[in-house]
Scaffold this active site. Structure first.
Site: not given
Length: 436
Positions: A326-328, A427
């Protein structure tokens, strides 16, 4: 039990100062404090836990169903003496027009029957603060305004003028905080510096508790606070566990995991096995799934690029078991990450994603995602709610298949989002709850 919401009419008005101070002061009195954060936020709950001595939970009227909100609130309140909720942004700020489902903190107060303690920054005004207090009292008839705390008061005369004008309207003034920049918590681009990075956090929380004890009438606040009538605690799994044994990246670079996810996964019988990429640790090869959360990997990109044991272990894990970022975590799964200085760092290369912080651009808002294939987030066609909050730019996705179709909260058309390749997915979407 008692409960109340600490809110303001805008960000930066002092609600975190008051919330943490009250949590710490109430806990210091021997009360069992149940902390709550309204809306999507990873950082404040960690400060709540340090102040209250009890894990916090996020409640979100847009991203969660009413039954999910009620169940999480009941579980959080179980065994506590007082529930203290901290609002997000301004009290009434949200999205959409569906009553009770806008994502505003006002929705959470109304759903749980929480009275509102309004923090008003009176910088540059005195009597005019009464207009803001009256507007907050009248705008939403679902809410009960318990009283007001004046913040950043410059003098006794300043306090008196504002307080008299507000009390003349029948609104209680429960305290007034002087200007005291020395107790403010350090910040960075996504908000406050994380709790575990604040080396003198205990001293700061003691100072906040002292400030609140000195300048806010806590006894009167507790008398005015709402008596909550919550349903019995019930099982709530806004996001079911992605596996029975979960290898979870967990350190200063990968810390953005919602407490309600961890609690729900454990309640469902899942085992969480943390590991630290920054310490060059690999995911446990006996785990069923590897989850790399968001955080601040861009601040440690060089260290991560040199963490050979972590990267090799992650690549080996992905050959046989699912890996989700997720993200990072998503950026670290990619081929490369360009830091703010323009330096490219090779990442895991499990997907073709290339990202950059050289030219920052804010991506922020609620998202609704429909999964295009089965994976750790759920089966194909599952619908999840969540949010996006980052400053990275995508240079290329490398031609990988998208993970989901995602739309914003304002009626925009769905667009392909994220990446998936083999057993690897990711994502910038932070999942809050699965809706279908």
């Amino acid at each position: 039990m008692k409960g109340f919401l600490v809110a303001s009419l805008r960000s930066g008005a002092g609600k975190t100062t008051v919330s943490l101070g009250l949590m710490a002061a109430l806990a210091r009195r021997g009360l069992k404090v149940a902390p709550v954060k309204c809306g999507p936020d990873y950082i404040d709950p960690a400060f709540h836990a340090a102040a209250a001595g009890r894990a916090s939970v996020n409640l979100d009227s847009w991203a969660m169903t009413p039954s999910q909100v009620a169940a999480l609130a009941a579980g959080q309140a179980d065994g506590a003496d007082v529930l203290v909720a901290e609002a997000l942004m301004g009290l009434f700020d949200g999205v959409g027009h569906e009553t009770g489902r806008t994502g505003s903190s006002a929705d959470i107060a109304a759903a749980l029957g929480l009275g509102v303690l309004l923090v008003l920054d009176v910088t540059g005004q005195s009597i005019s603060a009464a207009a803001a207090a009256l507007g907050a009292k009248l705008l939403d008839p679902r809410l009960t305004l318990l009283g007001v705390v004046l913040n950043r008061v410059g003098s006794e005369r300043h306090r008196r003028l504002a307080a008299e004008a507000i009390e003349a309207l029948g609104i209680a003034v429960l305290g007034a905080l002087p200007r005291a920049a020395t107790i403010e918590l350090p910040e960075r681009h996504l908000g406050l510096v994380q709790a575990e990075e604040t080396g003198d956090l205990g001293r700061r929380l003691d100072a906040l508790a002292n400030l609140v004890e000195t300048h806010i009438d806590i006894d009167r606040l507790l008398v005015l606070a709402s008596d909550m009538a919550l349903p019995p605690p019930a099982a709530a799994a806004p996001l079911p566990p992605p596996g029975q044994r979960i290898a979870l990246g967990r350190d200063a670079a990968f810390s953005f995991v919602y407490p309600h996810h961890l609690a729900a996964w454990r309640a469902a019988g899942a085992e969480i096995v943390p590991f630290s990429p920054l310490a060059d640790e690999a995911p446990d090869p006996s785990a069923d799934v590897c989850w790399l959360p968001g955080g601040y990997p861009e601040l440690s990109a060089g260290l991560l690029a040199a963490a050979g044991n972590f990267l090799d272990g992650l690549r080996a894990f992905a050959l046989r078991r699912p890996v989700h970022g997720e993200c990072g975590g998503y950026m670290v799964l990619g081929a490369g990450l360009v830091d703010a200085g323009g330096n490219r760092h090779a990442m895991a290369g499990l997907i073709g994603l290339e990202t950059s912080y050289e030219k920052r651009k804010l991506h922020l808002g609620y998202r609704r995602a429909r999964l295009l294939a089965a994976g750790p987030l759920g089966p194909a066609e599952a619908v999840l709610s969540g949010h996006e909050f980052h400053y990275a730019s995508i240079i290329t996705t490398g031609g990988d298949d998208p993970l989901a179709e995602v739309r914003d909260a304002h009626g925009g058309a769905p667009v392909p989002d994220g990446s998936r390749r083999g057993l690897v997915s990711g994502s910038f979407f932070h999942a809050i709850a699965r809706l279908e």
